[in-house]
Design a protein around this motif. Structure first.
Motif, mmCIF file in Angstrom:
data_model
loop_
_atom_site.group_PDB
_atom_site.id
_atom_site.type_symbol
_atom_site.label_atom_id
_atom_site.label_comp_id
_atom_site.label_asym_id
_atom_site.label_seq_id
_atom_site.Cartn_x
_atom_site.Cartn_y
_atom_site.Cartn_z
ATOM 1 N N GLY A 9 -1.371 2.117 4.709
ATOM 2 C CA GLY A 9 -1.771 3.076 3.589
ATOM 3 C C GLY A 9 -1.919 4.419 4.279
ATOM 4 N N THR A 10 -2.080 5.386 3.464
ATOM 5 C CA THR A 10 -2.156 6.671 3.663
ATOM 6 C C THR A 10 -3.633 6.974 4.674
ATOM 7 O OG1 THR A 10 -0.922 7.257 2.179
ATOM 8 C CG2 THR A 10 -2.187 9.414 3.038
ATOM 9 N N THR A 11 -4.550 6.010 4.125
ATOM 10 C CA THR A 11 -5.837 6.371 4.855
ATOM 11 C C THR A 11 -6.088 5.416 6.068
ATOM 12 O OG1 THR A 11 -6.817 4.538 3.435
ATOM 13 C CG2 THR A 11 -6.839 6.927 2.559
ATOM 14 N N LEU A 29 0.824 -1.176 0.008
ATOM 15 C CA LEU A 29 -0.212 0.016 -0.168
ATOM 16 C C LEU A 29 0.874 1.378 -0.108
ATOM 17 C CD1 LEU A 29 -1.934 -2.310 0.900
ATOM 18 C CD2 LEU A 29 -3.520 -0.478 1.413
ATOM 19 N N SER A 30 0.130 2.434 -0.040
ATOM 20 C CA SER A 30 1.039 3.751 -0.446
ATOM 21 C C SER A 30 2.079 4.245 0.510
ATOM 22 C CB SER A 30 -0.226 4.782 -0.445
ATOM 23 O OG SER A 30 -0.656 4.893 0.661
ATOM 24 N N TRP A 68 -3.568 13.633 -3.792
ATOM 25 C CA TRP A 68 -4.778 12.665 -4.184
ATOM 26 C C TRP A 68 -6.122 13.392 -4.230
ATOM 27 C CZ3 TRP A 68 -4.404 7.718 -0.455
ATOM 28 C CH2 TRP A 68 -3.295 7.105 -0.777
ATOM 29 N N TYR A 128 3.409 4.091 -5.272
ATOM 30 C CA TYR A 128 2.028 3.298 -5.351
ATOM 31 C C TYR A 128 1.080 3.609 -6.463
ATOM 32 C CZ TYR A 128 -2.385 1.904 -3.039
ATOM 33 O OH TYR A 128 -3.597 1.117 -3.085
ATOM 34 N N SER A 168 -7.036 2.375 -7.271
ATOM 35 C CA SER A 168 -6.970 3.369 -5.996
ATOM 36 C C SER A 168 -7.247 4.778 -6.341
ATOM 37 C CB SER A 168 -5.764 2.978 -5.221
ATOM 38 O OG SER A 168 -5.487 4.250 -4.346
ATOM 39 N N ILE A 169 -7.678 5.699 -5.435
ATOM 40 C CA ILE A 169 -7.592 6.938 -5.664
ATOM 41 C C ILE A 169 -6.056 7.298 -5.684
ATOM 42 C CG2 ILE A 169 -9.980 7.646 -4.539
ATOM 43 C CD1 ILE A 169 -8.165 8.270 -1.908
ATOM 44 N N PHE A 182 -10.563 2.026 -5.596
ATOM 45 C CA PHE A 182 -10.932 2.028 -4.112
ATOM 46 C C PHE A 182 -10.571 3.389 -3.604
ATOM 47 C CE2 PHE A 182 -11.198 -2.635 -3.816
ATOM 48 C CZ PHE A 182 -12.729 -2.930 -3.677
ATOM 49 N N PRO A 183 -11.489 4.256 -2.906
ATOM 50 C CA PRO A 183 -10.970 5.213 -1.725
ATOM 51 C C PRO A 183 -10.238 4.380 -0.405
ATOM 52 C CG PRO A 183 -13.414 5.036 -1.448
ATOM 53 C CD PRO A 183 -12.862 3.821 -2.678
ATOM 54 N N GLY A 184 -10.132 5.159 0.514
ATOM 55 C CA GLY A 184 -9.553 4.289 1.855
ATOM 56 C C GLY A 184 -10.800 3.486 2.344
HETATM 57 C C1 AKB Z 1 -3.851 3.632 0.769
HETATM 58 O O1 AKB Z 1 -3.847 4.357 1.532
HETATM 59 O O2 AKB Z 1 -2.714 3.387 0.326
HETATM 60 C C2 AKB Z 1 -5.075 2.847 0.506
HETATM 61 C C3 AKB Z 1 -5.475 3.382 -0.846
HETATM 62 C C4 AKB Z 1 -6.530 4.539 -1.009
HETATM 63 O O3 AKB Z 1 -4.858 3.000 -1.832
HETATM 64 N N1 AKB Z 1 -5.854 2.992 1.414
#
Ligand code: AKB
Ligand code: NAD
Length: 322
Positions: A182-184, A79-80, A279, A142, A117-118, A169-171
């Motif tokens: 991830g960032t979310t 993930l990110s 994002w 990512y 992903s977003i 997908f969003p978070g």
């Molecule tokens: C992330 O934060 O990396 C994931 C995503 C939104 O792709 N949750």
């Protein structure tokens, strides 16, 4: 029926997708796979589980042939935030893994689900109501792997006729398995800390606005897209989908309605803040609504109430080590 294979099955999405697919298609028809050991009570326990590294084509091919797999849900990825720490490994796993999965699919007549992903958008993308088809120039490894993955999936469909489908997908917010780096992730951690300590230190700024979705809707989206009439799909890789949109401050207000003493403070992580700032603030999912009837069931209020209820139950029975 032909069987289905889920790669990265022990992760945040896989832990719930495997259960849902087994309920729908039968326990023995859904093969869970990962490179982690399977913990007791996890997704793979009630049905077939195989060790398979998606970067090793032979391992994926052997599982596909052993079980006569017809559809691969390819969830294995970094993930990110982890991908930004380990960009070379992220390229190998996210791109190398997808390429090998697509090759096995091409050679064995499998359909493939690929979650984008977003994060596939970047600072040059329109930030509000980001359209389905728009500028995609992400500034993270990512994001680079997600845009390239979308294109590679389209290529395998157009060039080789592989039935590839995907969503951006969003978070994702859930209580079964923890998020994978991830960032979310703040939007999951905040619930654990609200239940345990009634306070949370957030790594994103208070006003950072991002789209989000509750896991039952994410699982529903995957199943509905893979069962959709292919003649109605114009986009395939990948559809914008969203369910709700909030900042850490707005999520805090929603939690306070259930946990009145809940407090939040902020220690911003510059790496994850920079990723979030690159994002969109919100995305337009009308193409998914029109082409395959996408409609989420949970909004901020209903997700918050359900998360708090389910996590309270889970943490009360799980003890201190979870
Ligand atoms: C992330 O934060 O990396 C994931 C995503 C939104 O792709 N949750
Ligand atoms: P996760 O990090 O929770 O799980 C990923 C799983 O992949 C882990 O169990 C890991 O052990 C496994 N894995 C790692 N390297 C592997 C390899 N070489 N071979 C096989 N398995 C390997 O991730 P997740 O949140 O479940 O996400 C799944 C997919 O959905 C990813 O592609 C992710 O980018 C995408 N996605 C997730 C979110 C989200 O908020 N969770 C949002 C957008 C997109």
């Amino acid at each position: 029926m032909k069987k289905v294979l889920v790669t990265g099955a022990l992760g945040q999405i896989g832990s719930e997708l495997v259960r849902a697919l087994r309920e729908r298609y039968g326990v023995d028809n859904v093969i869970a796979s990962d490179i982690r050991m399977m913990p007791a009570g996890s997704a793979g326990q009630d049905g077939p589980f195989e060790y398979a590294d998606c970067t090793r084509q032979r391992e994926i091919r052997e599982v596909v042939r052993k079980y006569d797999v017809g559809t691969i849900y390819h969830l294995a990825a970094l993930l990110s935030a982890v991908a930004e720490e380990k960009p070379h490994l992220a390229w190998d796993v996210n791109m190398g893994g997808l390429y090998r999965v697509l090759e096995v699919a091409r050679q064995n007549g499998c359909a493939v689900f690929f979650p984008s992903s977003i994060g596939a958008f970047g600072p040059g993308t329109p930030k509000d109501q980001t359209p389905q088809d728009t500028i995609q120039r992400p500034t993270t490894m990512y994001g680079v792997t997600k845009v390239s993955g979308e294109l590679l999936c389209d290529y395998y469909h157009l060039r080789f006729g592989v039935d590839t489908r995907g969503v951006r997908f969003p978070g994702l917010i859930s209580y079964v398995a923890p998020p994978g780096g991830g960032t979310t992730d703040y939007a999951v951690e905040i619930f654990y800390e609200a239940v345990r300590h009634q306070s949370y230190t957030c790594f994103l700024e208070a006003e950072t606005r991002l789209d989000m979705m509750y896991m039952p809707d994410a699982v529903k989206a995957i199943i509905e897209l893979m069962e959709a009439d292919p003649d109605k799909l114009h986009h395939r890789n990948s559809f914008n989908i969203t369910a709700m949109n909030f900042t850490p401050e707005e999520l805090t207000q929603a939690i306070r309605k259930h946990v009145p003493g809940f407090t939040i403070d902020y220690q911003v992580d510059p790496v994850r803040q920079a990723i979030a700032d690159s994002w969109p603030d919100s995305i337009d999912d009308s193409a998914a609504r029109e082409e395959w009837g996408w409609a989420p069931e949970y909004d901020l209020e209903s997700m918050t109430a359900d998360m708090l209820e389910k996590l309270t139950e889970k943490l009360a029975t799980a003890g201190p080590n979870i």
